[in-house]
Design an enzyme around this catalytic site. Structure first.
Site, PDB file in Angstrom:
ATOM      1  N   GLU A 187       0.833  -1.213   0.000  1.00 41.28           N
ATOM      2  CA  GLU A 187       0.000   0.000   0.000  1.00 41.28           C
ATOM      3  C   GLU A 187       0.859   1.250   0.000  1.00 41.28           C
ATOM      4  O   GLU A 187       0.553   2.229  -0.685  1.00 41.28           O
ATOM      5  CB  GLU A 187      -0.945   0.017   1.217  1.00 41.28           C
ATOM      6  CG  GLU A 187      -1.993  -1.086   1.219  1.00 41.28           C
ATOM      7  CD  GLU A 187      -3.075  -0.924   0.159  1.00 41.28           C
ATOM      8  OE1 GLU A 187      -3.115   0.120  -0.514  1.00 41.28           O
ATOM      9  OE2 GLU A 187      -3.879  -1.869   0.001  1.00 41.28           O
ATOM     10  N   ARG A 191       0.683   3.788  -3.191  1.00 41.98           N
ATOM     11  CA  ARG A 191       0.076   5.108  -2.942  1.00 41.98           C
ATOM     12  C   ARG A 191       1.133   6.181  -2.705  1.00 41.98           C
ATOM     13  O   ARG A 191       1.086   7.250  -3.310  1.00 41.98           O
ATOM     14  CB  ARG A 191      -0.866   5.037  -1.736  1.00 41.98           C
ATOM     15  CG  ARG A 191      -1.974   4.017  -1.942  1.00 41.98           C
ATOM     16  CD  ARG A 191      -3.068   4.160  -0.907  1.00 41.98           C
ATOM     17  NE  ARG A 191      -3.794   2.907  -0.740  1.00 41.98           N
ATOM     18  CZ  ARG A 191      -5.046   2.819  -0.325  1.00 41.98           C
ATOM     19  NH1 ARG A 191      -5.728   3.901  -0.033  1.00 41.98           N
ATOM     20  NH2 ARG A 191      -5.634   1.643  -0.186  1.00 41.98           N
ATOM     21  N   ASP A 320      -4.608  -9.753  -8.450  1.00 38.91           N
ATOM     22  CA  ASP A 320      -4.851  -8.768  -9.526  1.00 38.91           C
ATOM     23  C   ASP A 320      -3.659  -8.018 -10.122  1.00 38.91           C
ATOM     24  O   ASP A 320      -3.251  -8.249 -11.259  1.00 38.91           O
ATOM     25  CB  ASP A 320      -5.934  -7.761  -9.084  1.00 38.91           C
ATOM     26  CG  ASP A 320      -5.724  -7.173  -7.672  1.00 38.91           C
ATOM     27  OD1 ASP A 320      -4.658  -7.391  -7.088  1.00 38.91           O
ATOM     28  OD2 ASP A 320      -6.635  -6.486  -7.175  1.00 38.91           O
ATOM     29  N   GLU A 454     -12.182   0.310 -10.228  1.00 40.05           N
ATOM     30  CA  GLU A 454     -11.808  -0.651 -11.296  1.00 40.05           C
ATOM     31  C   GLU A 454     -12.747  -0.657 -12.502  1.00 40.05           C
ATOM     32  O   GLU A 454     -12.295  -0.821 -13.648  1.00 40.05           O
ATOM     33  CB  GLU A 454     -11.702  -2.071 -10.716  1.00 40.05           C
ATOM     34  CG  GLU A 454     -10.538  -2.283  -9.757  1.00 40.05           C
ATOM     35  CD  GLU A 454     -10.752  -1.699  -8.364  1.00 40.05           C
ATOM     36  OE1 GLU A 454     -11.921  -1.381  -8.025  1.00 40.05           O
ATOM     37  OE2 GLU A 454      -9.765  -1.538  -7.614  1.00 40.05           O
TER      38      GLU A 454
HETATM   39  C1  DMJ Z   1      -6.320   0.537  -5.022  1.00 38.20           C
HETATM   40  O1  DMJ Z   1      -5.561   0.836  -3.905  1.00 38.20           O
HETATM   41  C2  DMJ Z   1      -5.495  -0.112  -6.094  1.00 38.20           C
HETATM   42  O2  DMJ Z   1      -6.170  -0.032  -7.306  1.00 38.20           O
HETATM   43  C3  DMJ Z   1      -5.174  -1.551  -5.814  1.00 38.20           C
HETATM   44  O3  DMJ Z   1      -4.483  -2.172  -6.859  1.00 38.20           O
HETATM   45  C4  DMJ Z   1      -6.446  -2.309  -5.540  1.00 38.20           C
HETATM   46  N1  DMJ Z   1      -7.298  -1.681  -4.607  1.00 38.20           N
HETATM   47  C5  DMJ Z   1      -7.501  -0.266  -4.578  1.00 38.20           C
HETATM   48  C6  DMJ Z   1      -8.757   0.276  -5.199  1.00 38.20           C
HETATM   49  O4  DMJ Z   1      -9.842  -0.518  -5.192  1.00 38.20           O
END
Ligand code: DMJ
Length: 557
Positions: A187, A191, A320, A454
């Site tokens: 995270e 971010r 993912d 998404e």
């Molecule tokens: C985001 O922090 C990023 O897109 C991550 O890859 C998946 N989850 C969240 C948004 O849903």
């Protein structure tokens, strides 16, 4: 009536989805006024000349770029349709020149999210828009300012320069990594490192480069494991790492250790220190040595033994962005990273064979795989895959481009259905294709919507590659639903049940709402040469990173 007047006079393409039959409560009247304003903005655009609002530098817009529609069976958009759907969103001169006649609705939404965060939660990680106070999830430990760092590039891209300056000042004065804080490596990377890198590349401000590299260095102890597969959690002060206690057999998570590549390649680029690139290339090496069941990558890998944990495979949560970063590693390397390319297309082939299915009602979905058995469930997170498959469609084997575009369009349609089949027209966290339902959440704990990006991300990619107007229409439906159900007095909030008639707010304005959801919506309604794909690759938090051009790659080798 006023609203209908605007729609008909200005020939707004979105007019049909608005109803005046709703009870005119005070809140609703406010909403009507806002929607009318939004519509006026969109409508007015048809009558005004192209914008002079060019972001500086070749990276931001490519004047020679005439977006091409990809071939394939999905959309046969004609030149006439292409012209009709080319909606320059920028009106008049740039805001800084003070001639702004009408700003675009996404800028208003961003302004509202930002102003409320600033007013009630400045410096906290996130905003609680109902209780109007700061909020922090344990993902960031005692690190501060996630919304500020996540929003920097969106502010810049939307030309909200005063806000960008305030954010920059906060970063300069307050963003501190020297603390006894246990953070999520993934995270913080996507971010904070991603946000700082984009802010640097967009603005050229040295402070962002310096902070990104400083933070990158703080993350390096996470890789001190026998295999070099990093821990999920790291104490920034002690450098001690560990994994999530819930992860199978003490494993690290595929989507976490597999989603560092883009940022770390740029950290090496900007610092001149190869160590960052070496760490992520080693992750690939470890993965390459392992057997893949049916060619698939299990979500769990033990960093001590280098062995897979549970054989659970997902293109949604836990898996993912690993797949996303294989493709984007290749694209970001100016298509020199042939290994990344092969890994991506091989993985996609295995996913298609083993996970992708069609419901009896004709909806294509990506199921989850547990030890060879399929769970016919698709997460909101999985919906990013439509965009990813479209982005990679013309790089695979020649005969696959049309097929992959078709697949991407089908996934986009399924994800849109997951929104359309709810009362709020917002998608649930997960939806199922079993027990007589299709694209509907059946479990109470899967019915929530937390402002995730998404589905809109996929609309944005599909729009750029096909110019099929339905993607803008679907994006606009999402804007309306966000305004109607998620906007509260103090910002935007997630909702607990998208099938309910009235919203039960979760009281969190996620930082990714500003980083991703609003940015992708903005880009969906922007010209294609705004952050063109041949120059920029978006990290998984929607932070744009420039393609590292071939000549640079060659000089280094
Ligand atoms: C985001 O922090 C990023 O897109 C991550 O890859 C998946 N989850 C969240 C948004 O849903």
């Amino acid at each position: 009536m006023l609203v209908r007047f605007f729609f008909s006079r200005l020939d707004c393409p979105f007019s049909t989805s608005f109803s005046l039959n709703t009870m005119l409560t005070e809140k609703f009247i406010l909403l009507l006024v806002f929607s009318g304003f939004i519509t006026l903005c969109f409508g007015a655009i048809f009558f005004l000349p192209d914008s002079s609002k060019l972001l500086s530098g070749v990276f931001f817009r490519s004047s020679s770029v005439e977006a091409e529609t990809r071939t394939g069976t999905v959309s046969d958009t004609t030149t006439r349709e292409k012209k009709k759907n080319k909606l320059p969103l920028f009106v008049g001169k740039s805001k800084r020149e003070g001639n702004l006649k009408c700003t675009n609705p996404l800028e208003h939404m961003m302004q509202f999210s930002w102003d409320n965060y600033k007013r009630y939660a400045w410096g906290s990680n996130e905003l609680r828009p109902v209780s109007k106070q700061g909020h922090s999830s344990n993902l960031f430990g005692s690190l501060k300012g996630a919304t500020i760092v996540d929003a920097l590039d969106t502010l810049y891209i939307m030309e909200m320069y005063d806000e960008f300056e305030a954010a920059t000042e906060w970063v300069e004065m307050n963003l501190d990594f020297n603390m006894n804080a246990e953070i999520s490596v993934f995270e913080v990377n996507i971010r904070f490192v991603g946000g700082l890198l984009s802010a640097y590349y967009l603005s050229g401000k040295e402070v962002f480069r310096r902070k990104a590299v400083e933070l990158g260095e703080k993350l390096l102890p996470a890789f001190k494991t026998p295999t070099g597969i990093p821990w999920a959690l790291l104490n920034l002060k002690s450098g001690i790492g560990r994994n999530w206690p819930w992860a199978s057999g003490g494993s690290s998570i595929l989507a976490e250790y597999g989603t560092l590549h883009l940022e770390f390649m740029h950290l090496s680029e900007l610092s001149g220190r190869p160590v960052f690139a070496e760490k992520v290339m080693n992750i690939r090496k470890v993965l390459n040595r392992l057997d893949k069941p049916q060619g698939l990558y299990p979500n769990y890998l033990n960093p001590n033994s280098g062995q897979w944990g549970q054989h659970h495979v997902s293109v949604g949560g836990l898996g993912d962005s690993f797949y996303e970063y294989l493709l984007k590693a290749w694209l970001m390397s100016d298509k020199t990273d042939e290994e990344g390319k092969k890994l991506y297309y091989d993985a996609l082939q295995a996913i298609e064979k083993n996970l992708i299915r069609k419901s009896s009602g004709g909806l294509t979905y990506i199921a989850e795989w547990k030890g060879g058995l399929l769970e016919h469930k698709m997460g909101h997170l999985t919906c990013f895959a439509g965009g990813m498959i479209a982005l990679g469609a013309d790089g695979g084997p020649d005969d696959k481009t049309g097929h992959q575009m078709e697949l991407a369009a089908e996934i986009a349609r399924t994800c849109h259905e997951s929104y359309a089949r709810t009362s709020m027209k917002l998608g649930p966290e997960a939806f199922r294709f079993d027990g007589g339902v299709e694209a509907i959440a059946t479990r109470q704990n899967e019915k929530y919507f937390i402002l995730r990006p998404e589905v809109i991300e996929t609309y944005m990619y599909m729009w750029r590659f096909t110019h099929d107007p339905k993607y803008r229409q679907w994006g606009w439906e999402a804007v309306q639903a966000l305004e109607k159900y998620c906007r509260v007095e103090g910002g935007y909030s997630g909702v607990r049940d998208v099938y309910a008639n009235t919203p039960n707010h979760d009281d969190v304005q996620q930082s990714f709402y500003l980083a991703e959801t609003l940015k992708y919506l903005y880009l969906l309604f922007s010209d294609d040469d705004h952050l063109p794909f041949e120059h920029w690759v978006f990290n998984t938090e929607a932070h744009p990173l420039p393609v590292i051009k071939k000549q640079n790659v060659e000089i280094r080798h």
